[in-house]
Design a protein around this motif. Structure first.
Motif, short mmCIF file in Angstrom:
data_model
loop_
_atom_site.label_atom_id
_atom_site.label_comp_id
_atom_site.label_asym_id
_atom_site.label_seq_id
_atom_site.Cartn_x
_atom_site.Cartn_y
_atom_site.Cartn_z
N ASP A 28 -1.01 -10.85 26.84
CA ASP A 28 -0.57 -9.46 26.70
C ASP A 28 0.01 -8.94 28.01
N LEU A 29 -0.68 -9.26 29.12
CA LEU A 29 -0.18 -8.81 30.42
C LEU A 29 1.13 -9.49 30.76
N ALA A 30 1.23 -10.78 30.45
CA ALA A 30 2.47 -11.51 30.74
C ALA A 30 3.63 -10.94 29.92
N ALA A 31 3.34 -10.52 28.69
CA ALA A 31 4.39 -10.00 27.82
C ALA A 31 4.96 -8.69 28.36
N VAL A 32 4.13 -7.89 29.02
CA VAL A 32 4.62 -6.64 29.60
C VAL A 32 5.73 -6.90 30.60
N GLU A 33 5.62 -8.01 31.35
CA GLU A 33 6.62 -8.37 32.35
C GLU A 33 7.65 -9.35 31.81
N SER A 34 7.56 -9.65 30.51
CA SER A 34 8.49 -10.61 29.88
C SER A 34 8.49 -11.95 30.60
N MET A 35 7.27 -12.42 30.95
CA MET A 35 7.11 -13.70 31.63
C MET A 35 6.27 -14.63 30.77
N SER A 36 6.38 -15.91 31.06
CA SER A 36 5.44 -16.85 30.48
C SER A 36 4.09 -16.65 31.14
N VAL A 37 3.02 -17.08 30.47
CA VAL A 37 1.68 -16.93 31.04
C VAL A 37 1.58 -17.67 32.36
N ARG A 38 2.17 -18.85 32.45
CA ARG A 38 2.10 -19.64 33.67
C ARG A 38 2.80 -18.94 34.84
N THR A 39 4.01 -18.43 34.59
CA THR A 39 4.75 -17.74 35.65
C THR A 39 4.04 -16.46 36.06
N PRO A 73 11.66 -14.12 48.61
CA PRO A 73 11.82 -14.52 47.21
C PRO A 73 13.23 -14.26 46.70
N SER A 74 13.53 -14.89 45.60
CA SER A 74 14.82 -14.68 44.96
C SER A 74 14.98 -13.22 44.57
N PRO A 75 16.17 -12.65 44.69
CA PRO A 75 16.38 -11.25 44.28
C PRO A 75 16.00 -11.01 42.84
N ARG A 76 15.99 -12.06 42.04
CA ARG A 76 15.65 -11.88 40.62
C ARG A 76 14.15 -11.95 40.36
N ALA A 77 13.37 -12.27 41.40
CA ALA A 77 11.92 -12.39 41.21
C ALA A 77 11.34 -11.06 40.78
N GLN A 78 10.41 -11.09 39.83
CA GLN A 78 9.81 -9.89 39.28
C GLN A 78 8.43 -9.66 39.86
N THR A 126 0.84 -15.72 35.86
CA THR A 126 -0.38 -16.03 36.60
C THR A 126 -0.07 -16.39 38.04
N ARG A 127 0.97 -17.20 38.23
CA ARG A 127 1.35 -17.60 39.59
C ARG A 127 1.80 -16.41 40.41
N ARG A 128 2.65 -15.57 39.85
CA ARG A 128 3.15 -14.42 40.61
C ARG A 128 2.05 -13.37 40.83
#
Length: 359
Positions: free
Chosen positions: A255-266, A229-234, A268-270
């Protein structure tokens, strides 16, 4: 290995010498992986009552007693033949790596088929890694949900189209038949057997002594080879920890996505890439585990346990526990309440239980 020469108790015949214990036969073949045989003996053999009494008697058997080749630079002497299968409460079939084993082509060698024919109709049977090929070739997985090592899934599907293969999970249980993914997933499967038979407290004790997690999150999808994965992947690990600390609260996907500062779609995929399941599925499993712990270790009413585990109502808890474990909260508590493991240790054969979703 398997040189138990203890004299059998009066009135008890065959390789098993401890009446009252749950009897486990591990069926091995040429090309066995020593680690997989050791898993069954280490995990099940270490399950104990509060008084320290062993709850399982585990023996290793083969189609013929004698020396078996392994994948290492040593052989293993197996003292017991297929007669052990007829007396077992649970049979475990680990993998074997031999080029000439015809079961990998979808059919069993006659000696192996005859040995499996000794297994009683009510006996629980499980496989580790590509041992699932043996169960499938014997017809034991037809119409059932099963898994095997991710690298062998394409071949398995081609050989056994009647099996409902789930390539993402660590283990499965469909009635009395269980399968696990590659090698170390045998630990997860054996700990699941201990939890099913004698409760989470006993299984957790085995896990602590073995220095392994009592329950691994996700499935084997997280171990499949993927591009770097990209070094920037969380990661989503911080969100999982955050959720575990707030199970009794309403937790939305956003709420869970917000903890990681991600969109819901991203997110869920990760999350699925890392755990092998959706965030919602993972959350339900964590709440089921929390409810199990409270049912075993507390005097809380079912309504309160439902609240503490995040299910909200007793009806919701009952529904999810029934789906996950095939049992009601009150029945689970009666069976696995602290101290019940000692009583269960003298019960001989036990029912295999209902289908349980794999981690």
């Amino acid at each position: 290995m398997c040189k138990n020469r203890a004299m059998p108790h009066a009135g008890f015949h065959g390789p098993f010498t401890r009446p009252g214990r749950h009897r486990v036969a591990v069926l091995v073949r040429h090309g066995l992986l020593p680690i997989e045989v050791g898993i069954a003996h280490r995990i099940l053999g270490d399950a104990r009552t509060e008084a320290g009494e062993r709850l399982y008697e585990v023996v290793t058997c083969a189609t013929e007693p004698g020396e078996l080749r392994t994948t290492a630079d040593f052989t293993v002497h197996v003292a017991h033949g297929p007669e052990a299968l007829a007396a077992a409460d649970t049979v475990i079939v680990p993998a074997a790596h031999e080029r000439d084993e015809t079961y990998l082509e979808g059919r069993l060698p006659p000696a192996l088929a005859a040995a499996l024919g000794r297994v009683g109709p009510g006996t629980r049977i499980a496989s580790i890694c590509t041992g699932a090929f043996v169960l499938a070739a014997a017809g034991l997985l037809d119409g059932r949900r099963a898994t095997t090592h991710w690298a062998s899934c394409d071949r398995f599907r081609a050989l056994f189209p009647r099996v409902r293969l789930d390539a993402d999970v660590l283990y499965t249980q469909d009635g009395r038949v269980l399968t696990s993914a590659g090698v170390a997933a045998g630990i997860d499967l054996c700990l699941h057997l201990v939890r099913t038979d004698f409760g989470a407290a006993v299984a957790n004790g085995v896990a602590r002594r073995t220095v392994v997690p009592p329950h691994r999150d996700g499935g084997q999808a997280q171990y499949v080879e993927r591009p770097v994965p990209s070094p920037r992947a969380q990661s989503t690990g911080r969100a999982r920890q955050w959720a575990l600390e707030r199970l009794k609260e309403p937790l939305a996907l956003r709420d869970l996505a917000a903890v990681e500062s991600m969109s819901v779609r991203t997110f869920t995929r990760r999350f699925r890439e890392e755990t092998g399941m959706s965030p919602q599925r993972w959350l339900i499993l964590q709440r089921v585990e929390r409810a199990r712990q409270l049912l075993e270790e507390s005097d809380l009413a079912v309504d309160r346990i439902a609240h503490e585990a995040g299910f909200g109502t007793a009806a919701s808890l009952r529904r999810h526990l029934q789906v996950a474990l095939g049992i009601s909260p009150s029945a689970y508590r009666r069976t696995f309440r602290a101290g019940s493991a000692t009583r269960a240790g003298h019960g001989g054969r036990r029912a295999a239980g209902a289908a349980v979703p794999a981690g």
